[in-house]
Scaffold this motif. Structure first.
Motif, PDB file in Angstrom:
ATOM      1  N   CYS A   1       0.838  -1.211   0.000  1.00  0.00           N
ATOM      2  CA  CYS A   1       0.000   0.000   0.000  1.00  0.00           C
ATOM      3  C   CYS A   1       0.867   1.254   0.000  1.00  0.00           C
ATOM      4  CB  CYS A   1      -0.905   0.026   1.227  1.00  0.00           C
ATOM      5  SG  CYS A   1      -2.074  -1.329   1.363  1.00  0.00           S
ATOM      6  N   ILE A   2       1.890   1.252   0.842  1.00  0.00           N
ATOM      7  CA  ILE A   2       2.778   2.409   0.933  1.00  0.00           C
ATOM      8  C   ILE A   2       3.545   2.589  -0.369  1.00  0.00           C
ATOM      9  CG2 ILE A   2       4.678   3.452   2.204  1.00  0.00           C
ATOM     10  CD1 ILE A   2       2.008   3.154   3.757  1.00  0.00           C
ATOM     11  N   ASP A   3       3.957   1.461  -0.969  1.00  0.00           N
ATOM     12  CA  ASP A   3       4.720   1.527  -2.216  1.00  0.00           C
ATOM     13  C   ASP A   3       3.945   2.233  -3.321  1.00  0.00           C
ATOM     14  OD1 ASP A   3       6.858   0.230  -1.081  1.00  0.00           O
ATOM     15  OD2 ASP A   3       6.334  -1.751  -1.866  1.00  0.00           O
ATOM     16  N   GLU A   4       2.635   2.012  -3.393  1.00  0.00           N
ATOM     17  CA  GLU A   4       1.857   2.574  -4.497  1.00  0.00           C
ATOM     18  C   GLU A   4       1.108   3.853  -4.119  1.00  0.00           C
ATOM     19  OE1 GLU A   4      -0.729  -0.622  -5.614  1.00  0.00           O
ATOM     20  OE2 GLU A   4      -2.190  -0.215  -4.037  1.00  0.00           O
ATOM     21  N   PHE A   5       1.231   4.283  -2.865  1.00  0.00           N
ATOM     22  CA  PHE A   5       0.469   5.448  -2.411  1.00  0.00           C
ATOM     23  C   PHE A   5       0.826   6.697  -3.212  1.00  0.00           C
ATOM     24  CE2 PHE A   5      -1.153   8.771   0.279  1.00  0.00           C
ATOM     25  CZ  PHE A   5      -2.262   8.212   0.893  1.00  0.00           C
ATOM     26  N   SER A   6       2.115   6.909  -3.458  1.00  0.00           N
ATOM     27  CA  SER A   6       2.534   8.096  -4.215  1.00  0.00           C
ATOM     28  C   SER A   6       2.015   8.059  -5.647  1.00  0.00           C
ATOM     29  CB  SER A   6       4.059   8.221  -4.209  1.00  0.00           C
ATOM     30  OG  SER A   6       4.535   8.497  -2.904  1.00  0.00           O
ATOM     31  N   ASP A   7       1.918   6.854  -6.227  1.00  0.00           N
ATOM     32  CA  ASP A   7       1.365   6.737  -7.579  1.00  0.00           C
ATOM     33  C   ASP A   7      -0.081   7.217  -7.622  1.00  0.00           C
ATOM     34  OD1 ASP A   7       3.643   5.753  -8.808  1.00  0.00           O
ATOM     35  OD2 ASP A   7       3.120   3.656  -8.454  1.00  0.00           O
ATOM     36  N   PHE A   8      -0.844   6.901  -6.581  1.00  0.00           N
ATOM     37  CA  PHE A   8      -2.233   7.362  -6.527  1.00  0.00           C
ATOM     38  C   PHE A   8      -2.298   8.881  -6.405  1.00  0.00           C
ATOM     39  CE2 PHE A   8      -3.157   2.958  -4.958  1.00  0.00           C
ATOM     40  CZ  PHE A   8      -4.013   2.605  -5.985  1.00  0.00           C
ATOM     41  N   GLN A   9      -1.440   9.449  -5.563  1.00  0.00           N
ATOM     42  CA  GLN A   9      -1.442  10.898  -5.401  1.00  0.00           C
ATOM     43  C   GLN A   9      -1.020  11.594  -6.695  1.00  0.00           C
ATOM     44  OE1 GLN A   9      -2.624  12.655  -2.769  1.00  0.00           O
ATOM     45  NE2 GLN A   9      -3.224  10.679  -1.875  1.00  0.00           N
ATOM     46  N   ASP A  10      -0.016  11.039  -7.376  1.00  0.00           N
ATOM     47  CA  ASP A  10       0.395  11.610  -8.665  1.00  0.00           C
ATOM     48  C   ASP A  10      -0.744  11.525  -9.676  1.00  0.00           C
ATOM     49  OD1 ASP A  10       2.890  12.180  -7.671  1.00  0.00           O
ATOM     50  OD2 ASP A  10       3.893  10.484  -8.636  1.00  0.00           O
ATOM     51  N   THR A  11      -1.425  10.393  -9.697  1.00  0.00           N
ATOM     52  CA  THR A  11      -2.544  10.211 -10.624  1.00  0.00           C
ATOM     53  C   THR A  11      -3.636  11.241 -10.353  1.00  0.00           C
ATOM     54  OG1 THR A  11      -2.058   7.844 -10.803  1.00  0.00           O
ATOM     55  CG2 THR A  11      -4.275   8.559 -11.433  1.00  0.00           C
ATOM     56  N   TYR A  12      -3.902  11.483  -9.087  1.00  0.00           N
ATOM     57  CA  TYR A  12      -4.887  12.495  -8.706  1.00  0.00           C
ATOM     58  C   TYR A  12      -4.465  13.883  -9.189  1.00  0.00           C
ATOM     59  CZ  TYR A  12      -7.422  15.660  -5.543  1.00  0.00           C
ATOM     60  OH  TYR A  12      -8.175  16.681  -5.017  1.00  0.00           O
ATOM     61  N   GLN A  13      -3.199  14.234  -8.978  1.00  0.00           N
ATOM     62  CA  GLN A  13      -2.722  15.548  -9.416  1.00  0.00           C
ATOM     63  C   GLN A  13      -2.743  15.669 -10.939  1.00  0.00           C
ATOM     64  OE1 GLN A  13      -2.181  18.092  -7.501  1.00  0.00           O
ATOM     65  NE2 GLN A  13      -2.329  16.997  -5.543  1.00  0.00           N
ATOM     66  N   MET A  14      -2.543  14.567 -11.636  1.00  0.00           N
ATOM     67  CA  MET A  14      -2.571  14.581 -13.095  1.00  0.00           C
ATOM     68  C   MET A  14      -3.965  14.879 -13.634  1.00  0.00           C
ATOM     69  SD  MET A  14      -0.078  11.265 -13.664  1.00  0.00           S
ATOM     70  CE  MET A  14      -0.289  11.032 -15.439  1.00  0.00           C
ATOM     71  N   TYR A  15      -4.992  14.285 -13.022  1.00  0.00           N
ATOM     72  CA  TYR A  15      -6.320  14.312 -13.634  1.00  0.00           C
ATOM     73  C   TYR A  15      -7.382  15.070 -12.836  1.00  0.00           C
ATOM     74  CZ  TYR A  15      -4.033  10.318 -15.906  1.00  0.00           C
ATOM     75  OH  TYR A  15      -3.146   9.499 -16.549  1.00  0.00           O
ATOM     76  N   LYS A  16      -7.020  15.674 -11.721  1.00  0.00           N
ATOM     77  CA  LYS A  16      -8.060  16.296 -10.897  1.00  0.00           C
ATOM     78  C   LYS A  16      -8.726  17.475 -11.599  1.00  0.00           C
ATOM     79  CE  LYS A  16      -5.257  19.496  -8.091  1.00  0.00           C
ATOM     80  NZ  LYS A  16      -4.915  19.869  -6.694  1.00  0.00           N
ATOM     81  N   ASN A  17      -8.006  18.159 -12.479  1.00  0.00           N
ATOM     82  CA  ASN A  17      -8.624  19.265 -13.217  1.00  0.00           C
ATOM     83  C   ASN A  17      -9.639  18.773 -14.245  1.00  0.00           C
ATOM     84  OD1 ASN A  17      -7.171  21.166 -11.788  1.00  0.00           O
ATOM     85  ND2 ASN A  17      -5.548  21.340 -13.320  1.00  0.00           N
ATOM     86  N   ARG A  18      -9.659  17.468 -14.464  1.00  0.00           N
ATOM     87  CA  ARG A  18     -10.657  16.872 -15.354  1.00  0.00           C
ATOM     88  C   ARG A  18     -11.722  16.131 -14.540  1.00  0.00           C
ATOM     89  NH1 ARG A  18      -7.983  13.769 -20.286  1.00  0.00           N
ATOM     90  NH2 ARG A  18     -10.192  13.760 -20.860  1.00  0.00           N
TER      91      ARG A  18
END
Length: 381
Positions: A257-274
């Motif tokens: 979970c910790i290993d992939e947590f940053s990937d989720f946050q990056d994904t959110y920052q990538m697409y949150k404006n959409r």
């Protein structure tokens, strides 16, 4: 420290900011020696025997450039037997691309990420990387991606500009690049030597300061943690907000979970404006709130963050998904109508997840979604 670094970079950018003129028609082709996605170094001299050389400056992250990948491939295929060389150069410095500028891509523009794109889309033309120094890019002066440069047998520039008149394939009625190639192969004057280009601006190294400023702003966003009841989790599954939501169940004691947590946050920052929403739900016990919040702060988790508000984890799991019987990580992607677009019990394939998001996010042009729909999705109700 952030403010000092940003101020220094901004000052350097101001001092070093220059125009990037387009190579003039009639100029000789600037030399290059660049790494390609095939692991080889490619040089201008490698194409000396070709009667025509087509150089396309393009990239991964730009949705307009994505619309031209298969057109570049088709150009290479159609003219290969006539000796025409078609190649692409990625001009952007990945460090100059803000994360929100990746809102139409699964990756950024590094050489390793270029290899991912080539494998995903089965591209066969040479794809070279100039993001490290941008020395070749500065010599050619591409204003946007894509930007086409076509050279004759003597390696004099005879055409530069767009490939055709529309990124929407169904609206193309002028084949500017093909017309130039055909003219050169027939030893005729190129009828139109320059056209304007349309796409995403070249990400010059002078823009690194803007990228770092965007990271600073992300790190300054507030991080909050709410306690969640069974009713809250049941409501979360109903998705009352009526937009796409990515929900990640995790725990501080779960290494994957910790290993992939940053990937989720990056994904959110990538697409949150959409209009993508990310909700993280910690399966820790309520009295472990301090440790959960510490991890969220460390990860700059500006998403909506929940923590199981009861020691009865089984009740909370069932409230969200009656079929969920295993542990974390557990990830689910819901569209506005509560349809499950992606579901993973265990670690996610982040590229598959991002491609599923991109295939289903609201878009002004269906072609942008169709580009990503070749990916397989794990869809269910």
């Amino acid at each position: 420290m952030w403010r000092l670094i940003f101020s220094l970079l901004l000052a350097l950018a101001a001092c070093g900011q220059t125009n990037h003129p387009i190579l003039a028609v009639g100029s000789p082709a600037p030399d290059f020696s660049l790494p390609g996605v095939d692991g080889k170094i490619h040089r201008l001299a490698d194409f000396a025997a070709c009667p025509v050389l087509v150089v396309v400056f393009t990239c991964n992250h730009c949705p307009i450039a994505q619309m031209y990948e298969q057109r570049i491939q088709q150009l290479e295929t159609d003219y290969r037997d006539r000796g025409v060389a078609v190649m692409a150069i990625q001009p952007n410095d990945p460090k100059a691309i803000r994360i929100d500028e990746l809102d139409s891509s699964d990756t950024s523009d590094s050489l390793d990420e270029m290899k991912i794109r080539v494998a995903y889309k089965h591209l066969r033309y040479p794809y070279l990387y100039d993001g490290e120094t941008q020395s070749v890019t500065r010599a050619y002066g591409p204003q946007a991606t894509p930007h086409v440069f076509i050279f004759d047998r003597d390696r004099k520039l005879r055409y530069e500009g767009r490939m055709d008149n529309s990124y929407r394939k169904e609206m193309v009625n002028t084949q500017d690049a093909r017309n130039a190639v055909d003219a050169l192969l027939a030893n005729r004057e190129v009828p139109v030597k320059h056209t304007g280009v349309f796409g995403c601006s070249t990400k010059w190294q002078e823009k690194i300061a803007s990228h770092m400023e965007s990271l600073r702003r992300i790190e300054e966003q507030p991080v909050k943690l709410e306690m969640a009841t069974a009713t809250d989790l049941k409501g979360l599954r109903e998705n009352p907000a009526k937009h796409m939501v990515l929900i990640s169940f995790w725990a501080t004691w779960c290494g994957s979970c910790i290993d992939e947590f940053s990937d989720f946050q990056d994904t959110y920052q990538m697409y949150k404006n959409r209009d993508l929403e990310l909700v993280t739900v910690s399966a820790n016990m309520p009295d472990e709130k301090a440790g959960v919040l510490k991890m969220l702060l460390k990860k700059h988790a500006s998403s909506r963050n929940l923590l199981f508000g009861s020691n009865d984890t089984s009740e909370l799991q069932t409230a969200f998904d009656p079929t969920w019987e295993s542990a974390v990580p557990y990830t689910i992607l819901l569209d506005a109508d509560r349809k499950v677009l992606y579901k993973s019990l265990g670690s996610v394939d982040i590229l598959e997840l991002r491609r599923t998001i991109l295939a289903n996010l609201a878009s002004d042009y269906t072609g942008f979604n169709q580009y990503w729909q070749s990916t397989s999705t794990r869809s269910e109700r």
